[in-house]
Design a protein around this motif. Structure first.
Motif, PDB file in Angstrom:
ATOM      1  N   HIS A  83       3.264   9.250  -9.904  1.00  0.00           N
ATOM      2  CA  HIS A  83       3.753   8.157  -9.444  1.00  0.00           C
ATOM      3  C   HIS A  83       2.407   7.263  -8.486  1.00  0.00           C
ATOM      4  CE1 HIS A  83       7.750   8.908 -10.337  1.00  0.00           C
ATOM      5  NE2 HIS A  83       7.951   7.387 -10.203  1.00  0.00           N
ATOM      6  N   ASN A  84       1.493   8.204  -8.044  1.00  0.00           N
ATOM      7  CA  ASN A  84       0.457   7.539  -7.460  1.00  0.00           C
ATOM      8  C   ASN A  84      -0.503   6.793  -8.392  1.00  0.00           C
ATOM      9  OD1 ASN A  84       0.807   8.239  -4.887  1.00  0.00           O
ATOM     10  ND2 ASN A  84       0.030  10.187  -5.125  1.00  0.00           N
ATOM     11  N   SER A  85      -0.571   7.692  -9.728  1.00  0.00           N
ATOM     12  CA  SER A  85      -1.334   6.961 -11.049  1.00  0.00           C
ATOM     13  C   SER A  85      -0.656   5.688 -11.365  1.00  0.00           C
ATOM     14  CB  SER A  85      -1.467   7.990 -11.930  1.00  0.00           C
ATOM     15  OG  SER A  85      -2.064   7.555 -13.293  1.00  0.00           O
ATOM     16  N   VAL A  86       0.634   5.757 -11.763  1.00  0.00           N
ATOM     17  CA  VAL A  86       1.316   4.680 -12.468  1.00  0.00           C
ATOM     18  C   VAL A  86       1.357   3.470 -11.532  1.00  0.00           C
ATOM     19  CG1 VAL A  86       3.386   4.154 -13.333  1.00  0.00           C
ATOM     20  CG2 VAL A  86       2.392   6.159 -13.899  1.00  0.00           C
ATOM     21  N   LEU A  87       1.438   3.851 -10.320  1.00  0.00           N
ATOM     22  CA  LEU A  87       1.834   2.680  -9.456  1.00  0.00           C
ATOM     23  C   LEU A  87       0.659   1.905  -8.936  1.00  0.00           C
ATOM     24  CD1 LEU A  87       4.969   3.979  -7.408  1.00  0.00           C
ATOM     25  CD2 LEU A  87       5.051   2.059  -9.219  1.00  0.00           C
ATOM     26  N   ASN A  88      -0.664   2.607  -8.853  1.00  0.00           N
ATOM     27  CA  ASN A  88      -1.892   2.075  -8.311  1.00  0.00           C
ATOM     28  C   ASN A  88      -2.296   0.936  -9.094  1.00  0.00           C
ATOM     29  OD1 ASN A  88      -3.925   1.961  -6.640  1.00  0.00           O
ATOM     30  ND2 ASN A  88      -5.321   3.291  -7.912  1.00  0.00           N
ATOM     31  N   GLY A  89      -2.379  -0.114  -8.772  1.00  0.00           N
ATOM     32  CA  GLY A  89      -2.612  -1.439  -9.389  1.00  0.00           C
ATOM     33  C   GLY A  89      -1.391  -1.949 -10.167  1.00  0.00           C
ATOM     34  N   PHE A  90      -0.485  -1.522  -9.987  1.00  0.00           N
ATOM     35  CA  PHE A  90       0.942  -2.272 -10.613  1.00  0.00           C
ATOM     36  C   PHE A  90       1.131  -3.619  -9.661  1.00  0.00           C
ATOM     37  CE2 PHE A  90       5.393  -3.324 -10.237  1.00  0.00           C
ATOM     38  CZ  PHE A  90       5.568  -3.238 -11.476  1.00  0.00           C
ATOM     39  N   GLY A  91       1.541  -4.747 -10.368  1.00  0.00           N
ATOM     40  CA  GLY A  91       1.879  -5.935  -9.550  1.00  0.00           C
ATOM     41  C   GLY A  91       2.044  -7.273 -10.598  1.00  0.00           C
ATOM     42  N   THR A  92       1.493  -8.094  -9.799  1.00  0.00           N
ATOM     43  CA  THR A  92       1.983  -9.241 -10.525  1.00  0.00           C
ATOM     44  C   THR A  92       0.422 -10.092 -10.414  1.00  0.00           C
ATOM     45  OG1 THR A  92       2.345 -10.658  -8.542  1.00  0.00           O
ATOM     46  CG2 THR A  92       4.322  -9.629  -9.849  1.00  0.00           C
ATOM     47  N   ALA A  93       0.372 -11.449 -10.876  1.00  0.00           N
ATOM     48  CA  ALA A  93      -1.017 -12.207 -10.575  1.00  0.00           C
ATOM     49  C   ALA A  93      -1.233 -12.570  -9.187  1.00  0.00           C
ATOM     50  CB  ALA A  93      -0.577 -13.431 -11.240  1.00  0.00           C
ATOM     51  N   ASN A  94      -0.087 -12.305  -8.156  1.00  0.00           N
ATOM     52  CA  ASN A  94      -0.240 -12.603  -6.768  1.00  0.00           C
ATOM     53  C   ASN A  94      -0.304 -11.309  -5.694  1.00  0.00           C
ATOM     54  OD1 ASN A  94      -0.679 -15.229  -7.139  1.00  0.00           O
ATOM     55  ND2 ASN A  94       1.444 -15.592  -7.594  1.00  0.00           N
ATOM     56  N   ASN A  95       0.534 -10.109  -6.305  1.00  0.00           N
ATOM     57  CA  ASN A  95       0.558  -9.080  -5.449  1.00  0.00           C
ATOM     58  C   ASN A  95       0.517  -7.919  -6.239  1.00  0.00           C
ATOM     59  OD1 ASN A  95       3.047 -11.321  -4.924  1.00  0.00           O
ATOM     60  ND2 ASN A  95       1.913 -10.510  -2.906  1.00  0.00           N
ATOM     61  N   GLN A  96      -0.055  -6.952  -5.540  1.00  0.00           N
ATOM     62  CA  GLN A  96      -0.389  -5.580  -6.176  1.00  0.00           C
ATOM     63  C   GLN A  96      -0.041  -4.388  -5.169  1.00  0.00           C
ATOM     64  OE1 GLN A  96      -4.136  -4.976  -7.945  1.00  0.00           O
ATOM     65  NE2 GLN A  96      -3.599  -6.605  -9.663  1.00  0.00           N
ATOM     66  N   ILE A  97       0.309  -3.371  -5.756  1.00  0.00           N
ATOM     67  CA  ILE A  97       0.414  -1.985  -5.226  1.00  0.00           C
ATOM     68  C   ILE A  97      -1.124  -1.272  -5.073  1.00  0.00           C
ATOM     69  CG2 ILE A  97       1.182   0.249  -5.131  1.00  0.00           C
ATOM     70  CD1 ILE A  97       3.693  -0.781  -6.652  1.00  0.00           C
TER      71      ILE A  97
ATOM     72  N   THR B 248       0.909  -1.273   0.130  1.00  0.00           N
ATOM     73  CA  THR B 248       0.128   0.200  -0.132  1.00  0.00           C
ATOM     74  C   THR B 248       0.989   1.150  -0.092  1.00  0.00           C
ATOM     75  OG1 THR B 248      -1.668  -1.141   1.146  1.00  0.00           O
ATOM     76  CG2 THR B 248      -1.800   1.199   1.394  1.00  0.00           C
ATOM     77  N   LEU B 249       0.940   1.938  -1.086  1.00  0.00           N
ATOM     78  CA  LEU B 249       1.605   3.026  -1.236  1.00  0.00           C
ATOM     79  C   LEU B 249       0.606   4.185  -0.558  1.00  0.00           C
ATOM     80  CD1 LEU B 249       3.844   5.141  -2.070  1.00  0.00           C
ATOM     81  CD2 LEU B 249       2.867   4.909  -4.226  1.00  0.00           C
ATOM     82  N   VAL B 250       1.134   4.942   0.488  1.00  0.00           N
ATOM     83  CA  VAL B 250       0.311   5.917   1.030  1.00  0.00           C
ATOM     84  C   VAL B 250       0.396   7.265   0.154  1.00  0.00           C
ATOM     85  CG1 VAL B 250      -0.518   7.281   3.017  1.00  0.00           C
ATOM     86  CG2 VAL B 250       0.517   4.857   3.270  1.00  0.00           C
ATOM     87  N   GLU B 251      -0.643   7.462  -0.424  1.00  0.00           N
ATOM     88  CA  GLU B 251      -0.539   8.509  -1.485  1.00  0.00           C
ATOM     89  C   GLU B 251      -0.294   9.957  -1.040  1.00  0.00           C
ATOM     90  OE1 GLU B 251      -4.523   8.969  -3.672  1.00  0.00           O
ATOM     91  OE2 GLU B 251      -5.453   9.484  -1.712  1.00  0.00           O
ATOM     92  N   ASP B 252      -0.481  10.277   0.324  1.00  0.00           N
ATOM     93  CA  ASP B 252      -0.369  11.521   0.757  1.00  0.00           C
ATOM     94  C   ASP B 252       0.918  11.670   1.763  1.00  0.00           C
ATOM     95  OD1 ASP B 252      -1.892  10.112   2.488  1.00  0.00           O
ATOM     96  OD2 ASP B 252      -2.929  11.953   3.198  1.00  0.00           O
ATOM     97  N   CYS B 253       1.576  10.493   1.712  1.00  0.00           N
ATOM     98  CA  CYS B 253       2.817  10.501   2.542  1.00  0.00           C
ATOM     99  C   CYS B 253       4.043  10.007   1.945  1.00  0.00           C
ATOM    100  CB  CYS B 253       2.283   9.253   3.830  1.00  0.00           C
ATOM    101  SG  CYS B 253       1.070   9.887   4.869  1.00  0.00           S
TER     102      CYS B 253
END
Length: 176
Positions: A152-166, A129-134
């Protein structure tokens, strides 16, 4: 909330807080998260950027973790010499020994250590979990800090693998 989370405080050091976009407001929000995490007995890990000379030279005042969020004696402080908080550090072993599987990531600088550590954590099998305002940064010669953070908040949201995500979320929604 995930089964075994930890709060990862990346490079919230005196020099960066003094120069980052909304640095003092950032450290206040992070301080509140730390208090909530401690109250819920969520482990807090500190990452401290180091260099052989300059603003992050070990032992210099500007290298110190910001005075408003001083680690408690039992909280690990992991020193690193690269943007990746896992590279050549004991972080993965420390997390593994506590069976941590979800990282809440905050700190500096967005496009360097926050981005790299978030992406690497996903590759290593953690949920993030990337804390968007921190998280924050400084203006670059191309973009303002506020634009870098939003990108970065936009690009990283949902970034991940089949098992793990941001997942990117506000500090107001965490640990409640």
């Amino acid at each position: 909330m995930s089964k075994n989370p930890a709060l990862l405080i990346v490079d919230v050091q005196e020099f960066l807080i003094e120069h980052a976009f909304e640095g003092h407001a950032l450290v206040e929000r992070i301080e509140k998260l730390i208090t909530r995490a401690r109250d819920l007995q969520i482990p807090v890990f500190y990452i401290q950027h180091c260099e052989s000379e300059g603003e992050f030279e070990i032992g210099t005042p500007t290298w110190q973790i910001h005075h408003a969020i001083t680690p408690k004696e039992h909280e690990p402080v992991i020193q690193k010499f690269a943007c990746d908080s896992f590279f050549d550090t004991p972080l993965r072993d420390e997390l593994g020994s506590r069976e941590i599987n979800h990282l809440f990531i905050v700190g500096l600088q967005t496009e360097y250590c926050i981005d790299t550590t978030s992406r690497r954590a996903i590759s290593l099998g953690y949920d993030v979990t990337l804390v968007e305002d921190c998280h924050s940064t400084l203006d670059s010669h191309v973009l303002k800090a506020e634009q870098i953070i939003a990108h970065h908040n936009s690009v990283l949201n949902g970034f991940g693998t089949a098992n793990n995500q941001i997942a990117v979320t506000s500090s107001d929604t965490l640990f409640v």
